[in-house]
Design a protein around this motif. Structure first.
Motif, short mmCIF file in Angstrom:
data_model
loop_
_atom_site.label_atom_id
_atom_site.label_comp_id
_atom_site.label_asym_id
_atom_site.label_seq_id
_atom_site.Cartn_x
_atom_site.Cartn_y
_atom_site.Cartn_z
N VAL A 25 1.02 -1.18 0.12
CA VAL A 25 -0.10 0.07 0.01
C VAL A 25 0.83 1.43 0.00
O VAL A 25 0.67 2.15 -0.60
N ALA A 26 2.01 1.24 0.68
CA ALA A 26 2.91 2.43 0.97
C ALA A 26 3.58 2.68 -0.53
O ALA A 26 3.50 3.82 -1.10
N LYS A 27 3.79 1.62 -1.31
CA LYS A 27 4.59 1.89 -2.59
C LYS A 27 3.60 2.36 -3.36
O LYS A 27 4.00 3.11 -4.43
N VAL A 28 2.27 1.57 -3.67
CA VAL A 28 1.19 2.25 -4.41
C VAL A 28 1.12 3.79 -4.11
O VAL A 28 0.75 4.43 -5.07
N ALA A 29 1.00 4.01 -2.93
CA ALA A 29 0.55 5.32 -2.47
C ALA A 29 1.75 6.35 -3.09
O ALA A 29 1.32 7.37 -3.42
N ARG A 30 3.20 5.86 -3.15
CA ARG A 30 4.09 6.67 -3.42
C ARG A 30 3.89 6.91 -5.12
O ARG A 30 4.30 7.99 -5.66
N ASN A 31 3.26 5.88 -5.66
CA ASN A 31 2.97 6.13 -7.21
C ASN A 31 1.74 6.85 -7.30
O ASN A 31 1.46 6.93 -8.73
N THR A 32 0.86 7.26 -6.67
CA THR A 32 -0.43 7.95 -6.83
C THR A 32 -0.08 9.23 -6.93
O THR A 32 -0.19 10.31 -5.97
N VAL A 33 0.16 9.62 -8.19
CA VAL A 33 0.66 10.94 -8.57
C VAL A 33 -0.50 11.57 -9.66
O VAL A 33 -0.92 10.77 -10.46
N PRO A 34 -0.45 12.71 -9.89
CA PRO A 34 -1.19 13.29 -11.12
C PRO A 34 -0.67 12.68 -12.31
O PRO A 34 0.56 12.72 -12.53
N GLY A 35 -1.45 12.22 -13.11
CA GLY A 35 -1.00 11.65 -14.25
C GLY A 35 -0.94 10.22 -14.41
O GLY A 35 -1.30 9.21 -15.38
N ALA A 36 -0.94 9.46 -13.20
CA ALA A 36 -1.16 8.00 -13.30
C ALA A 36 -2.52 7.48 -13.23
O ALA A 36 -3.39 8.53 -12.95
N THR A 37 -2.61 6.46 -13.84
CA THR A 37 -3.95 5.86 -13.99
C THR A 37 -4.17 4.87 -12.82
O THR A 37 -3.14 4.28 -12.58
N THR A 38 -5.61 4.72 -12.74
CA THR A 38 -6.11 3.63 -11.90
C THR A 38 -5.60 2.17 -12.39
O THR A 38 -5.41 1.28 -11.55
N VAL A 39 -5.60 2.02 -13.71
CA VAL A 39 -5.34 0.85 -14.23
C VAL A 39 -3.72 0.57 -13.87
O VAL A 39 -3.48 -0.54 -13.22
N GLU A 40 -2.83 1.55 -13.90
CA GLU A 40 -1.51 1.23 -13.70
C GLU A 40 -1.24 0.99 -12.16
O GLU A 40 -0.39 -0.01 -11.81
N LEU A 41 -2.11 1.71 -11.40
CA LEU A 41 -1.72 1.44 -9.89
C LEU A 41 -2.60 -0.06 -9.60
O LEU A 41 -1.89 -0.55 -8.65
N ASN A 42 -3.41 -0.47 -10.13
CA ASN A 42 -4.04 -1.75 -9.84
C ASN A 42 -2.84 -2.89 -10.54
O ASN A 42 -2.68 -3.76 -9.55
N ALA A 43 -2.33 -2.61 -11.35
CA ALA A 43 -1.28 -3.65 -12.05
C ALA A 43 -0.15 -3.60 -11.11
O ALA A 43 0.36 -4.55 -10.92
N LEU A 44 0.21 -2.39 -10.51
CA LEU A 44 1.60 -2.46 -9.63
C LEU A 44 1.13 -3.28 -8.41
O LEU A 44 2.07 -3.79 -8.01
N SER A 45 -0.16 -2.96 -7.90
CA SER A 45 -0.33 -3.65 -6.53
C SER A 45 -0.43 -5.15 -6.69
O SER A 45 0.20 -6.06 -5.76
N GLU A 46 -1.03 -5.75 -7.72
CA GLU A 46 -1.10 -6.95 -8.17
C GLU A 46 0.31 -7.64 -8.16
O GLU A 46 0.74 -8.77 -7.89
N LYS A 47 1.18 -6.66 -9.32
CA LYS A 47 2.55 -7.51 -9.37
C LYS A 47 3.24 -7.47 -8.10
O LYS A 47 4.16 -8.54 -7.78
N LEU A 48 3.30 -6.37 -7.18
CA LEU A 48 4.09 -6.63 -5.74
C LEU A 48 3.60 -7.76 -4.96
O LEU A 48 4.58 -7.99 -4.30
N ILE A 49 2.27 -7.83 -5.02
CA ILE A 49 1.66 -9.16 -4.07
C ILE A 49 2.33 -10.31 -4.59
O ILE A 49 2.61 -11.07 -4.13
N LEU A 50 2.08 -10.55 -5.87
CA LEU A 50 2.37 -11.78 -6.62
C LEU A 50 4.16 -12.04 -6.43
O LEU A 50 4.32 -13.18 -6.16
N GLU A 51 4.89 -10.96 -6.37
CA GLU A 51 6.22 -10.95 -6.55
C GLU A 51 6.68 -11.58 -5.13
O GLU A 51 7.54 -12.27 -4.92
#
Length: 258
Positions: A25-51
């Motif tokens: 959650v902390a890493k996704v939060a750091r990437n929650t910036v103007p211009g980011a998309t919700t699709v990208e943030l979801n993909a990041l969270s899933e990638k981090l969890i699976l890794e």
């Protein structure tokens, strides 16, 4: 009311799962910036969890009353969306000053933890900053009240007191819950309550406390997607959540990075 008491061994697994979840959650939060998309943030969270060798608890989960499984690894709720926003359907671009709720769950060695924070993308206005700050303050007040032997009503009363003091709408139609073997377990943990009322908090009980405040009405409505709850008047909302373990004394917050 039936609820499960976790063993010390189970709480150890939940502690590690919570640590991992807080990192995601902390890493996704750091990437929650103007211009980011919700699709990208979801993909990041899933990638981090699976890794890490874990599973996203929300992906494919069908809560009671839902007509379909949740299609994402994380809930992303923006501005007037209170909770359960779907990030990978009708993708959205995050804008400067948006209030973003990030709510995620991890299944680690078969046990589930649940954690949410609200952040502001870029620079927010003063009212947004206070809403976020005070909702987090309410979470911590609720946690401090969750002492072994206390009552569920003590948690709700502590959360409610913060919301009332600052004039926020306190969402009463949604609340916290037990967690561990399933995403949602008994008991229900309301964000309003009376001190000394409700079930007793027994050591070994694991619960998620999750205050939700709005700048206007406390009432919410469910959107046609079947998951996203928004404020009825379009006012902005914030949401925070920790998974905690009840002990003989002060509770242990499980969803923190070490």
């Amino acid at each position: 009311m039936a609820f499960t008491i976790k063993s010390p061994e189970e709480i150890a697994v939940l502690r590690e799962g919570g640590r991992r979840l807080a990192h995601v959650v902390a890493k996704v939060a750091r990437n929650t910036v103007p211009g980011a998309t919700t699709v990208e943030l979801n993909a990041l969270s899933e990638k981090l969890i699976l890794e890490m060798g874990d599973q996203p608890s929300f992906l494919g989960y069908t809560p009671r009353g839902a007509k379909r499984p949740f299609p994402a690894a994380i809930c992303i709720s923006i501005n007037d969306e209170v909770v359960h926003g779907i990030p990978n359907e009708n993708a959205r671009v995050i804008e400067e000053g948006d209030i973003i709720g990030l709510d995620c769950g991890i299944t680690h060695k078969g046990l589930i933890t649940d954690h949410a924070i609200t952040v502001i993308a870029g620079t927010g206005d003063a009212k947004a900053e206070q809403l976020v700050r005070k909702t987090k303050e309410a979470l911590m007040a609720g946690i401090r009240a969750a002492i072994g032997g206390a009552k569920v009503g003590d948690i709700g009363a502590a959360v409610e007191a913060v919301g009332k003091k600052h004039g926020y709408g306190i969402v009463f139609e949604l609340g916290g819950h037990g967690v561990g073997h399933r995403v949602h377990e008994e008991p229900y943990i309301p964000n309003m309550g009376v001190q000394g009322e409700g079930i007793t908090l027994i050591p070994g009980l694991v619960i998620a406390i999750e205050p939700m405040f709005t700048e206007g009405t406390p009432r919410v409505k469910l959107m046609p997607d079947g998951y996203t709850f928004v404020t009825k008047d379009g006012s902005r909302a914030a949401h925070f959540e920790h998974t905690i373990a009840i002990t003989e004394g002060e509770p242990e917050i499980l969803t923190v990075e070490i």
